[in-house]
Design a protein around this motif. Structure first.
Motif, PDB file in Angstrom:
ATOM      1  N   ILE A 145       1.635  10.984  23.195  1.00  0.00           N
ATOM      2  CA  ILE A 145       0.025  11.613  22.889  1.00  0.00           C
ATOM      3  C   ILE A 145      -0.462  11.900  23.801  1.00  0.00           C
ATOM      4  O   ILE A 145      -1.083  13.187  24.206  1.00  0.00           O
ATOM      5  N   VAL A 146      -0.466  11.685  25.207  1.00  0.00           N
ATOM      6  CA  VAL A 146      -0.652  11.535  26.536  1.00  0.00           C
ATOM      7  C   VAL A 146      -0.261  13.154  27.090  1.00  0.00           C
ATOM      8  O   VAL A 146      -0.524  14.014  28.000  1.00  0.00           O
TER       9      VAL A 146
ATOM     10  N   ALA B  77       2.131   6.445  22.594  1.00  0.00           N
ATOM     11  CA  ALA B  77       0.979   6.599  23.695  1.00  0.00           C
ATOM     12  C   ALA B  77       1.865   7.927  24.075  1.00  0.00           C
ATOM     13  O   ALA B  77       1.139   8.458  24.960  1.00  0.00           O
ATOM     14  N   GLN B  78       3.114   7.477  25.159  1.00  0.00           N
ATOM     15  CA  GLN B  78       3.319   8.763  25.823  1.00  0.00           C
ATOM     16  C   GLN B  78       3.361  10.220  25.756  1.00  0.00           C
ATOM     17  O   GLN B  78       3.140  10.864  25.792  1.00  0.00           O
TER      18      GLN B  78
ATOM     19  N   MET C 246       2.000   5.880  30.506  1.00  0.00           N
ATOM     20  CA  MET C 246       0.885   6.885  29.768  1.00  0.00           C
ATOM     21  C   MET C 246       0.404   7.361  32.056  1.00  0.00           C
ATOM     22  O   MET C 246       0.141   8.422  31.604  1.00  0.00           O
TER      23      MET C 246
ATOM     24  N   VAL D  90       6.443   1.233  21.750  1.00  0.00           N
ATOM     25  CA  VAL D  90       4.594   1.234  22.028  1.00  0.00           C
ATOM     26  C   VAL D  90       4.055   2.026  23.057  1.00  0.00           C
ATOM     27  O   VAL D  90       4.184   3.021  22.291  1.00  0.00           O
ATOM     28  N   ALA D  91       5.284   2.116  24.064  1.00  0.00           N
ATOM     29  CA  ALA D  91       4.222   2.709  25.317  1.00  0.00           C
ATOM     30  C   ALA D  91       5.099   4.259  25.000  1.00  0.00           C
ATOM     31  O   ALA D  91       4.310   5.133  25.513  1.00  0.00           O
TER      32      ALA D  91
ATOM     33  N   THR E 239       2.722  -0.295  28.202  1.00  0.00           N
ATOM     34  CA  THR E 239       2.018   1.376  27.630  1.00  0.00           C
ATOM     35  C   THR E 239       1.149   1.437  28.657  1.00  0.00           C
ATOM     36  O   THR E 239       1.309   2.861  28.735  1.00  0.00           O
TER      37      THR E 239
END
Length: 442
Positions: free
Chosen positions: A299-300, A296-297, A352, A292-293, A348
């Motif tokens: 996108i960031v 998100a990474q 991020m 999951v993390a 997550t």
């Protein structure tokens, strides 16, 4: 800031093509993603496999420490790889260095998948494991610096942030692939997993190596390096010149890179081990949280690459470090709840925050060094940071014994690393240099 005369690259500006920049960056991303996949596998296996199968003569805590020490050997080897491949990259070309690194790490990773365990060959098992990890470290020591250098040197100056960030996406994609591979083999019964299931992700390195090598063979040499060759202005001993003429810049590069390397492994490798081995949380919960993390990474990383083009990569690095330091203790407090939801949120959030600084590492570090020293300078800065912070999971594990298995020691380590990176970002923004270049097209 005015560039010292000893750091300037003389001669007419080379021509870069905006059309080629995206293609080169995507090729660098694919190769880097496959190479980091190989490297990250070891981190997960160190937390879940090697402590039990390769260090079985030790008590559980000592075995885990030994496993993480072997994990850290790869980081210790990375500065040596930076010197070696930095020499090739700054003296003979970015392309041949990158072709060599991908072959080395792919072969080493596949051999780990074939390595007999302690029960089969005794002490030779952990020794060979350490040797193969050493080879991985040497290869990765030259990989990242070359990949971001290649991507940046093909890109127009005003678009370097996004293309350098594209290379950085290779890290979370590799995390996804490595974690997904282990998630699937963890579905096997424990006996099957220990017998041969854990080996499958490592053996997948062979087909991945063939793909990566094919991609790397199609990548053209950097136009900026071609210009250096034409001027006969390549450094004779690049690493030595970095220490002599750009030592301050190297120090700032190390600071700026600490969080992206050490912080990442604190939130992944150490956190997975801490959750599974100390808190007794199901291993799948910890591994799935990193999946999951990683999403998100990505996108960031994309967003921070664009932001760096507007405000500067140093400022982005600084704020990423400050925010991580502020939230380090709350993140580990959430893990301590043993709640799968809060653990997933904590990992997550941690990734991020670290991604804010990591996303712009390539853009910042490449602009700290002139072209003739860039491969070596970037590789040394990043990998000295790796050698320094790669042992953080081992240190954090050792501190669990001092703290009575409390996580405050790990949180403190993460906060310190983050603040040092914030200082690196602050100083780095004021030391950036840019190549003179002609943009052929948009």
């Amino acid at each position: 800031m005015t560039t010292p005369q000893s750091l300037k690259t003389p001669g007419a500006p080379p021509t870069v093509s905006g059309k080629d920049a995206g293609k080169i960056a995507r090729a660098a991303f694919v190769g880097t993603a496959l190479e980091w996949y190989d490297y990250y596998l070891f981190g997960t296996a160190a937390a879940l496999v090697f402590n039990r199968l390769f260090f079985t003569d030790l008590d559980p805590t000592a075995a885990l420490l030994a496993s993480f020490a072997t994990f850290g050997v790869g980081f210790a080897a990375r500065p040596i790889g930076a010197v070696l491949f930095g020499y090739i990259g700054d003296r003979y070309g970015r392309r041949p260095a990158l072709l060599t690194t991908i072959v080395l790490i792919g072969v080493a990773t596949a051999l780990i998948g074939l390595l007999p365990d302690f029960e089969a060959i005794g002490l030779a098992a952990p020794i060979l494991l350490a040797v193969l990890r050493l080879v991985q470290g040497l290869a990765v020591g030259g990989e990242w610096g070359g990949a971001v250098t290649m991507a940046v040197e093909h890109a127009p100056a005003e678009k370097r942030g996004r293309y350098a960030a594209l290379v950085q996406i290779g890290s979370p994609v590799a995390t996804l692939m490595a974690s997904a591979a282990f998630t699937l083999v963890l579905l096997f019964p424990s006996e099957t997993f220990d017998a041969w299931g854990w080996r499958i992700p490592f053996l997948l390195a062979i087909p991945m190596l063939l793909v990566a090598l094919w991609i790397r063979l199609k990548v053209e040499e950097s136009p900026i390096f071609k210009d250096l060759l034409a001027q006969e202005d390549t450094a004779k001993v690049p690493a030595l010149e970095v220490f002599r003429h750009a030592g301050g810049r190297l120090f700032v590069a190390v600071l700026a890179a600490l969080l992206g390397v050490g912080g990442f492994y604190m939130i992944t490798t150490f956190a997975v081990s801490y959750g599974a081995n100390t808190l007794g949380v199901d291993r799948n919960v910890m591994v799935n949280a990193t999946l999951v993390a990683a999403v998100a990474q990505i996108i960031v990383t994309i967003l921070m690459g664009r932001l760096a083009e507007k405000v500067g990569p140093g400022k982005v690095t600084m704020w990423g470090g400050i925010l991580t330091a502020i939230l380090a203790f709350p993140i580990f407090a959430m893990i301590d709840t043993k709640s799968p939801l809060l653990i997933t949120l904590a990992i997550t959030l941690g990734i991020m925050l670290i991604a804010v600084a990591y996303a712009v590492n390539g853009a910042l570090l490449t602009e700290l060094f002139p072209a003739r020293l860039r491969y070596s300078g970037v590789a040394l800065g990043y990998n000295i940071a790796g050698a320094t912070s790669g042992f953080m999971p081992m240190i954090a594990t050792a501190m669990l014994g001092v703290s009575g298995n409390a996580s405050w020691g790990a949180a403190m380590i993460l906060a310190i690393i983050a603040l040092l990176t914030a200082v690196g970002g602050f100083l780095g923004e004021r030391m950036r240099v840019q190549d003179k270049q002609i943009v052929a097209d948009a």
